[in-house]
Write an enzyme that holds these catalytic residues in place. Sequence first.
Site, PDB file in Angstrom:
ATOM      1  NE  ARG A 172      13.580   5.483   3.384  1.00  0.00           N
ATOM      2  CZ  ARG A 172      13.721   4.235   2.921  1.00  0.00           C
ATOM      3  NH1 ARG A 172      13.736   4.162   1.860  1.00  0.00           N
ATOM      4  NH2 ARG A 172      14.511   3.866   4.039  1.00  0.00           N
ATOM      5  CB  ALA A 173      15.146   6.532  -3.331  1.00  0.00           C
ATOM      6  N   GLY A 199     -13.776  -7.655 -12.363  1.00  0.00           N
ATOM      7  CA  GLY A 199     -14.766  -8.293 -13.013  1.00  0.00           C
ATOM      8  C   GLY A 199     -15.969  -7.420 -13.583  1.00  0.00           C
ATOM      9  CG  ASP A 237     -21.326  -6.548 -15.857  1.00  0.00           C
ATOM     10  OD1 ASP A 237     -21.935  -7.437 -16.137  1.00  0.00           O
ATOM     11  OD2 ASP A 237     -21.176  -5.962 -14.649  1.00  0.00           O
ATOM     12  CD  GLN A 292      -9.472   7.027  -9.455  1.00  0.00           C
ATOM     13  OE1 GLN A 292      -9.048   6.501 -10.007  1.00  0.00           O
ATOM     14  NE2 GLN A 292     -10.142   8.334  -9.415  1.00  0.00           N
ATOM     15  N   GLY A 332       4.164  17.845 -17.983  1.00  0.00           N
ATOM     16  CA  GLY A 332       4.448  19.277 -17.708  1.00  0.00           C
ATOM     17  C   GLY A 332       5.724  19.183 -16.939  1.00  0.00           C
ATOM     18  CG  ASP A 342      -3.919   9.806 -15.170  1.00  0.00           C
ATOM     19  OD1 ASP A 342      -4.520   9.357 -14.076  1.00  0.00           O
ATOM     20  OD2 ASP A 342      -4.036  10.796 -15.696  1.00  0.00           O
ATOM     21  NE  ARG A 344      17.109   8.139   4.723  1.00  0.00           N
ATOM     22  CZ  ARG A 344      16.534   7.292   5.735  1.00  0.00           C
ATOM     23  NH1 ARG A 344      16.346   6.192   5.494  1.00  0.00           N
ATOM     24  NH2 ARG A 344      16.331   8.154   6.736  1.00  0.00           N
TER      25      ARG A 344
END
Length: 319
Positions: free
Chosen positions: A21-22, A185, A187, A251, A104, A127, A25
């Site tokens: 979009r940026a 938090g 372990d 993710q 890539g 990542d 426009r």
Amino acid sequence: MKRIGILTSGGDAPGMNAAIRAVTRTALANGIEVCGIRYGYAGLVAGDIFQMTSETVADKISRGGTFLYSARFPEFKEEEVQLKGIEQLKKHGIDALVVIGGDGSYHGALKLTRHGYNAIGLPGSIDNDIPYTDYTIGFDTACNTAMEAIDKIRDTATSHQRVFVVNVMGRDCGDIAMHVGVATGADAIVIPEEPYDIKEIAENLKQGFANGKKHGIVVLAEGVMDAEKFKDELLKYGDFDARANVLGHMQRGGSPTMRDRVVASEMGAYAVKLLLEGKGGLAVGMENNKLTHHDILDLFDAKHHGNYALYSLNKDLAK
């Protein structure tokens, strides 16, 4: 320069649409036409190219994924295939290209630059594994998605007094694991860049239960070891109950966070600025909260340096 093209390549990342979009426009505001290229370099070679307007990118900023779609296309390494892509660029009157993706994708952009086409690379990777940028598009959203998932996993872990080994993305880079580990938090955090002692992790988990804890969370970057295998190795040294959970491709999805939308927008506009200055063969980054650019070729000899202070911090906080 009258017309530029834009494509997304490799693994998708939340915020790619904000970058598209940026770019669109900003270019249109400067009197430059924009062509969208579907399915990355595969679409470029196939000629899957269309004219974009301001309306084309309307209501896209909040959407995850990439509306231009993406594809892995290793064939683009071949000179003959690259020349077919060049033919399509010439056919559609495209003078320069913005490529959003990872390693890539940058290799492809470099090839086009060597053929005389100015190309700018934007770092799109959950990542956070690209050199010369502290931040890649999609990283913040991926971390928030993983954090929310682990918060939920902790609920059931506590109910059953279990240890969960949670696998997060990061084949060669532990940035997601480090940030999410501290935020939840955990372990223990296990990443490709740092050595670990599985027996020590098991002993610490046992001590935690002895001290009254009702759960254990180990955040494991996918590049270290299979989560089930790690869990089985852990159980050789611990008498607790344990489960493995792979968060996987969730993710990559979801509506991008505010940070991803803003950074992607800044990077997209900056890419057009560089093209207007006649520059190409560059990779855009965000370093110390400032927009920067480096020669794409330099990235291939460099290594991403994560915030490993987080790894040490978590060791102290988990005690």
